[in-house]
Each structure stands twice: as structure tokens, then as C-alpha cells.
Design an enzyme around this catalytic site. Sequence first.
Site, PDB file in Angstrom:
ATOM      1  N   ASP A 174      72.503  95.987  51.646  1.00 23.43           N
ATOM      2  CA  ASP A 174      71.105  95.981  51.382  1.00 23.43           C
ATOM      3  C   ASP A 174      70.174  96.357  52.022  1.00 23.43           C
ATOM      4  O   ASP A 174      70.517  96.403  53.295  1.00 23.43           O
ATOM      5  CB  ASP A 174      70.769  94.480  50.778  1.00 23.43           C
ATOM      6  CG  ASP A 174      71.370  93.968  49.492  1.00 23.43           C
ATOM      7  OD1 ASP A 174      70.977  94.670  48.479  1.00 23.43           O
ATOM      8  OD2 ASP A 174      72.032  92.802  49.303  1.00 23.43           O
TER       9      ASP A 174
ATOM     10  N   THR B 252      82.346  94.347  57.199  1.00 23.65           N
ATOM     11  CA  THR B 252      83.457  93.699  57.095  1.00 23.65           C
ATOM     12  C   THR B 252      84.154  94.682  56.180  1.00 23.65           C
ATOM     13  O   THR B 252      83.567  95.005  54.965  1.00 23.65           O
ATOM     14  CB  THR B 252      83.529  92.308  56.799  1.00 23.65           C
ATOM     15  OG1 THR B 252      83.078  91.675  57.694  1.00 23.65           O
ATOM     16  CG2 THR B 252      84.911  91.842  56.537  1.00 23.65           C
ATOM     17  N   LEU B 253      85.399  95.175  56.361  1.00 22.32           N
ATOM     18  CA  LEU B 253      86.166  95.881  55.473  1.00 22.32           C
ATOM     19  C   LEU B 253      87.263  95.007  54.962  1.00 22.32           C
ATOM     20  O   LEU B 253      87.945  94.412  55.668  1.00 22.32           O
ATOM     21  CB  LEU B 253      86.851  97.202  56.209  1.00 22.32           C
ATOM     22  CG  LEU B 253      85.573  98.045  56.914  1.00 22.32           C
ATOM     23  CD1 LEU B 253      86.259  99.221  57.792  1.00 22.32           C
ATOM     24  CD2 LEU B 253      84.744  98.610  56.004  1.00 22.32           C
ATOM     25  N   GLU B 254      87.460  95.439  53.751  1.00 22.62           N
ATOM     26  CA  GLU B 254      88.616  94.597  52.894  1.00 22.62           C
ATOM     27  C   GLU B 254      89.856  95.625  52.775  1.00 22.62           C
ATOM     28  O   GLU B 254      89.713  96.323  51.836  1.00 22.62           O
ATOM     29  CB  GLU B 254      88.191  93.917  51.736  1.00 22.62           C
ATOM     30  CG  GLU B 254      87.159  93.024  51.700  1.00 22.62           C
ATOM     31  CD  GLU B 254      85.958  93.526  51.023  1.00 22.62           C
ATOM     32  OE1 GLU B 254      85.997  94.643  50.473  1.00 22.62           O
ATOM     33  OE2 GLU B 254      85.035  92.635  51.043  1.00 22.62           O
TER      34      GLU B 254
ATOM     35  N   ARG C  14      94.712 108.613  50.427  1.00 22.89           N
ATOM     36  CA  ARG C  14      96.024 109.437  50.362  1.00 22.89           C
ATOM     37  C   ARG C  14      97.072 108.809  51.023  1.00 22.89           C
ATOM     38  O   ARG C  14      98.398 109.178  50.705  1.00 22.89           O
ATOM     39  CB  ARG C  14      95.863 110.831  50.655  1.00 22.89           C
ATOM     40  CG  ARG C  14      94.725 111.681  49.688  1.00 22.89           C
ATOM     41  CD  ARG C  14      94.300 112.800  50.351  1.00 22.89           C
ATOM     42  NE  ARG C  14      93.247 113.601  49.383  1.00 22.89           N
ATOM     43  CZ  ARG C  14      92.774 114.357  48.980  1.00 22.89           C
ATOM     44  NH1 ARG C  14      93.621 115.396  48.956  1.00 22.89           N
ATOM     45  NH2 ARG C  14      91.635 114.498  48.574  1.00 22.89           N
TER      46      ARG C  14
ATOM     47  N   ARG D  38      87.391 106.741  52.697  1.00 24.92           N
ATOM     48  CA  ARG D  38      87.674 108.003  52.879  1.00 24.92           C
ATOM     49  C   ARG D  38      88.742 108.696  52.219  1.00 24.92           C
ATOM     50  O   ARG D  38      89.754 107.840  52.127  1.00 24.92           O
ATOM     51  CB  ARG D  38      87.817 108.515  54.278  1.00 24.92           C
ATOM     52  CG  ARG D  38      86.511 108.151  55.264  1.00 24.92           C
ATOM     53  CD  ARG D  38      86.836 108.803  56.748  1.00 24.92           C
ATOM     54  NE  ARG D  38      86.851 110.238  56.622  1.00 24.92           N
ATOM     55  CZ  ARG D  38      87.517 110.855  57.361  1.00 24.92           C
ATOM     56  NH1 ARG D  38      88.418 110.177  58.053  1.00 24.92           N
ATOM     57  NH2 ARG D  38      87.876 112.105  57.139  1.00 24.92           N
ATOM     58  N   SER D  39      88.857 109.774  51.467  1.00 28.54           N
ATOM     59  CA  SER D  39      90.129 110.157  50.723  1.00 28.54           C
ATOM     60  C   SER D  39      91.161 110.534  51.585  1.00 28.54           C
ATOM     61  O   SER D  39      92.444 110.294  51.259  1.00 28.54           O
ATOM     62  CB  SER D  39      89.856 111.442  50.058  1.00 28.54           C
ATOM     63  OG  SER D  39      89.401 112.554  50.718  1.00 28.54           O
ATOM     64  N   SER D  40      91.177 110.966  52.847  1.00 35.38           N
ATOM     65  CA  SER D  40      92.302 110.988  53.719  1.00 35.38           C
ATOM     66  C   SER D  40      92.993 109.762  53.841  1.00 35.38           C
ATOM     67  O   SER D  40      94.344 109.666  53.833  1.00 35.38           O
ATOM     68  CB  SER D  40      91.932 111.526  54.943  1.00 35.38           C
ATOM     69  OG  SER D  40      91.474 112.921  54.871  1.00 35.38           O
ATOM     70  N   LEU D  41      92.234 108.613  53.925  1.00 32.91           N
ATOM     71  CA  LEU D  41      92.737 107.358  54.202  1.00 32.91           C
ATOM     72  C   LEU D  41      93.711 106.825  52.627  1.00 32.91           C
ATOM     73  O   LEU D  41      94.692 106.301  52.757  1.00 32.91           O
ATOM     74  CB  LEU D  41      91.991 106.171  54.649  1.00 32.91           C
ATOM     75  CG  LEU D  41      92.544 105.146  55.351  1.00 32.91           C
ATOM     76  CD1 LEU D  41      93.349 105.241  56.419  1.00 32.91           C
ATOM     77  CD2 LEU D  41      91.271 103.958  55.727  1.00 32.91           C
TER      78      LEU D  41
END
Length: 193
Positions: free
Chosen positions: A125, A133-135, A112, A107-110
Site C-alpha cells: 500500500d 515478508t515473503l511466503e 521454474r 521471478r520466473s527463474s525461481l
Amino acid sequence: MTVLSDRDIKRALEEGDIVVKPLEEEYLEEALGPASLDLRLGNEFVVFKTLHKPCIDPTVDAGENTERIVIDEDEEFVINPGELVLAVTHEWIEINAPDITGVLHGRSSLGRLGIQAHVEAGYVDPGWRGRLTLELVNFNPMPVKLRPGMRVVQIVFHRLSSPAERTYAESSGKYHGDERPSPSKMHLDFCRG
């Protein structure tokens, strides 16, 4: 490939082609964009230990270099400048239709605030089931507080030109069914003789 609109996403959710749990009706109204759906941060993180090793070897299980941290829903997690942290989405995602795929975008807010929400693993897929999982990487010179439940990524769904011959579920993907943030399993790609 075509991008699914908000109408298409709602229809896919109603028909079970896409499953997002939990997905409260009031949250859906807030999180559904014209062509994307926002996903929230879970409460579990994996941090990398500082070890006295010259480097990380992708042929070795990366889990031994990590520590799992679980926080309460009302706590905050601080990500320091330059730090890479694995996290997980609050939502469980299933892409049941063989002709639908998803792509994660921060998200652009994050962004920024200097936080990159995913380094590489942004593709989901057909046949995927699990939490994503987020890096997370902090490019800000200041530490940044993250809170479970905050919207951190958006998923854009695409319709393939034809159904996949073999879905992620059918291909025994390494991360299929993940409920927690998973360190790299790249070591499984290497043949040991």
C-alpha cells in the site's frame, strides 16, 4: 491505475516517492526491468514447528508455532518439498507517495525451480515502510537451496487514479515498519470479549 515504467521508477526514486535501501547504482542497472524492480532475499527466515496440535488457530498468536533462523550472508538455506517458510527482502521499501502502490511477483527463474515466492501478501500500500515478508513454498519434489542476496521477487509499481485518502502508515497497519519476517498477526483482527 497505470504501471510505472523504468523511467518513472527512476524518477520516483530520485524524488523520494519510492525509497529502496540499500540500492547500489550497479545493482539498480541489473535489477531494474522495463516496468519492475527485482528485490533480493534477506538472511532471516521463520519456519513452522511441527507441533502435536490438530490445527493452527488464526485467533491465536502464530508466533508460538514458529522458529526464527538467521544465517550468514554467505550461507545457504534449504527449503524442503512442500515446506512453507517466511523470509524477508534484503531491501527496505518505502512508498512515500500517496498515489503509488506496489505489487510483488515471483521471478520466473525461481518459479521454474518450483519455488513460489509469495502465497498471498503481494500488495504494498501507499505509505508502506519496511522490509517485505515473503511466503516461500517449495513445490519441487527436491529440496532447493536459497542464498541471501539472490533476486527472488520483482515489484511492479502502479500509480493510483487519485491519492489515497489514508495511507498504510496512517492506518496503523499491523506489519508497518517490519524489519524481520513476521508470522501472521491475524489474531489481532479478532475481538476478545
